[in-house]
Design an enzyme around this catalytic site. Sequence first.
Site, PDB file in Angstrom:
ATOM      1  N   ASP A  10       0.875  -1.179   0.000  1.00  0.00           N
ATOM      2  CA  ASP A  10       0.000   0.000   0.000  1.00  0.00           C
ATOM      3  C   ASP A  10       0.906   1.220   0.000  1.00  0.00           C
ATOM      4  O   ASP A  10       2.085   1.126   0.330  1.00  0.00           O
ATOM      5  CB  ASP A  10      -0.880  -0.020   1.261  1.00  0.00           C
ATOM      6  CG  ASP A  10      -1.790   1.217   1.378  1.00  0.00           C
ATOM      7  OD1 ASP A  10      -2.184   1.768   0.342  1.00  0.00           O
ATOM      8  OD2 ASP A  10      -2.098   1.624   2.520  1.00  0.00           O
ATOM      9  N   SER A  11       0.340   2.375  -0.353  1.00  0.00           N
ATOM     10  CA  SER A  11       1.113   3.613  -0.286  1.00  0.00           C
ATOM     11  C   SER A  11       1.543   3.915   1.153  1.00  0.00           C
ATOM     12  O   SER A  11       2.557   4.541   1.380  1.00  0.00           O
ATOM     13  CB  SER A  11       0.286   4.778  -0.811  1.00  0.00           C
ATOM     14  OG  SER A  11      -0.911   4.896  -0.081  1.00  0.00           O
ATOM     15  N   CYS A  73      -4.361  -1.315  -1.876  1.00  0.00           N
ATOM     16  CA  CYS A  73      -4.469   0.137  -2.063  1.00  0.00           C
ATOM     17  C   CYS A  73      -5.352   0.357  -3.284  1.00  0.00           C
ATOM     18  O   CYS A  73      -5.064  -0.173  -4.363  1.00  0.00           O
ATOM     19  CB  CYS A  73      -3.069   0.713  -2.299  1.00  0.00           C
ATOM     20  SG  CYS A  73      -3.030   2.449  -2.809  1.00  0.00           S
ATOM     21  N   GLU A 152      -6.200   9.853   9.638  1.00  0.00           N
ATOM     22  CA  GLU A 152      -4.839   9.765  10.195  1.00  0.00           C
ATOM     23  C   GLU A 152      -4.687  10.651  11.430  1.00  0.00           C
ATOM     24  O   GLU A 152      -3.915  10.342  12.329  1.00  0.00           O
ATOM     25  CB  GLU A 152      -3.809  10.131   9.126  1.00  0.00           C
ATOM     26  CG  GLU A 152      -3.860   9.132   7.983  1.00  0.00           C
ATOM     27  CD  GLU A 152      -2.579   9.025   7.179  1.00  0.00           C
ATOM     28  OE1 GLU A 152      -1.771   9.959   7.221  1.00  0.00           O
ATOM     29  OE2 GLU A 152      -2.413   7.989   6.509  1.00  0.00           O
ATOM     30  N   CYS A 184     -11.386   3.145  -0.399  1.00  0.00           N
ATOM     31  CA  CYS A 184     -10.036   3.506   0.056  1.00  0.00           C
ATOM     32  C   CYS A 184      -9.806   2.725   1.335  1.00  0.00           C
ATOM     33  O   CYS A 184     -10.701   2.665   2.193  1.00  0.00           O
ATOM     34  CB  CYS A 184      -9.945   5.009   0.302  1.00  0.00           C
ATOM     35  SG  CYS A 184      -8.416   5.528   1.127  1.00  0.00           S
ATOM     36  N   HIS A 186      -8.290   3.351   3.916  1.00  0.00           N
ATOM     37  CA  HIS A 186      -8.351   4.119   5.167  1.00  0.00           C
ATOM     38  C   HIS A 186      -9.764   4.200   5.741  1.00  0.00           C
ATOM     39  O   HIS A 186      -9.942   4.449   6.923  1.00  0.00           O
ATOM     40  CB  HIS A 186      -7.906   5.569   4.926  1.00  0.00           C
ATOM     41  CG  HIS A 186      -6.445   5.797   5.083  1.00  0.00           C
ATOM     42  ND1 HIS A 186      -5.520   5.333   4.183  1.00  0.00           N
ATOM     43  CD2 HIS A 186      -5.733   6.464   6.029  1.00  0.00           C
ATOM     44  CE1 HIS A 186      -4.313   5.716   4.570  1.00  0.00           C
ATOM     45  NE2 HIS A 186      -4.413   6.402   5.684  1.00  0.00           N
TER      46      HIS A 186
END
Lengths: 265, 265
Positions: A10-11, A73, A152, A184, A186
């Site tokens: 993943d990034s 990702c 985040e 996504c 996240h």
Amino acid sequence: MRNAPLGFFDSGVGGLTVVRAVQQLLPAEDIVYLGDTARVPYGSKSPETIRQFAHEDVRFLLDQGVKMVVVACNTATAHALPSLMERYQIPIIGVIEPGVEAVLADPGAQRIGIIATRGTVRSHAYQHALALRRTGLIIHATPAPLLVPLVEEDWLDHPSTHAALHTYLDPMLDRGIDTLMLACTHYPLLIPVLKAFLPDGVRLVDSATTCSELVKSRLTELDLVSEKTDPGSLQIHLTDLSDQFEDLSRRFLSRSPGRIQRVSL
Amino acid sequence: MRNAPLGFFDSGVGGLTVVRAVQQLLPAEDIVYLGDTARVPYGSKSPETIRQFAHEDVRFLLDQGVKMVVVACNTATAHALPSLMERYQIPIIGVIEPGVEAVLADPGAQRIGIIATRGTVRSHAYQHALALRRTGLIIHATPAPLLVPLVEEDWLDHPSTHAALHTYLDPMLDRGIDTLMLACTHYPLLIPVLKAFLPDGVRLVDSATTCSELVKSRLTELDLVSEKTDPGSLQIHLTDLSDQFEDLSRRFLSRSPGRIQRVSL
């Protein structure tokens, strides 16, 4: 080869939500995870740059002797999956196909909302994959670039996040979506907030669970399920290390990430 | 050498706010700008990684034959300026010294609030530079990581931004700050919103203007002011190119950025 590890990249550390789902379904598999935290995020960058980074990520995992690569990702899947599958012999799975399967698991799904990074939305990968599988779908895809930094920052239930959700989701709710795809890795951390935010009758879909089922069925099909019985190991490699990335890894994985190694690509 | 260009670098395009200020003060100077958009942001990354990237950025500018380097990024200045100055013979200017000078230009400044990226706050570079110059200062530094993505999304007057400003600034306003230092080159775009948000009597300081004055005085001192009289050129180089970066460049520069070149470091 059966007992070789699964490789994930993943990034950043968002892909650990997919790792967590795979660990629950396939607890004996060893896992090698690469997060390209030195260059995170990928979602705002150009297709060429995302592809170049994804190829470097896969080459790192191949050097670790993995038996399969999971592109954990959405942005990298959207822009790089076809070119990765063309280049490498190893089985490679992305998160978009499983996400699309999860959306269409409800035969009544008709008006689909998608939130994702700018890169994923612009690629039209979800829109294309959905349209290929079911005719007559009405699809509303919106880039929601603030959600990654809000997650985040751990501002899950913060007024700033609520205001962002209104801006991103109100227009698609006004159009009567019946399904919201969290495109996504996240976003699963926002599920409790989204459940309270969305009106009844809007189904929330994320790809982590469905992706783990696809990993299992591909491993079975290819006769690559691990023969081990002990709990598998997890090795996390990040291209940049900081307290914040360690803390985020813990939150995305819902437990201690163990010792994280810093690597160069 | 006098007619060689000035070199600027930043993690992304935020440093163009500094370029704009320098162009106003020194309109005949040619400028080469490097934005490392493939790896943006630097603000959340580790000191070692930021230093490595900054050295690569300076080597690129040296290859372009610049006569001076301006580190138009607070995070890179905070973590890399001393090591850059040690390594290279060329004059190198950061944005922190001018920012600190601007804060202390008011002899009554006593309670200083600083907002910046996580990396800049953690470096203690501003806190240290302020404390060295005036004793008895009370300093409140807060990482404000959401402000960069909010500015990039152009949500300057959005409820999400107001909620974020309350979270970041209310605690320092409660402590009675008289000065607020905007220690990130993205923040000048928030000045109109901040002026409405802050109570009367809190002075707003950003480093772009003071930095341009320092560039001028160093050039004069070193006998490096350009002898040209025509308006100087601006060459923008980015490590990743996208519509979004072009659009952001226009906003940070307040005019068309011209043709932007994509480069590899």
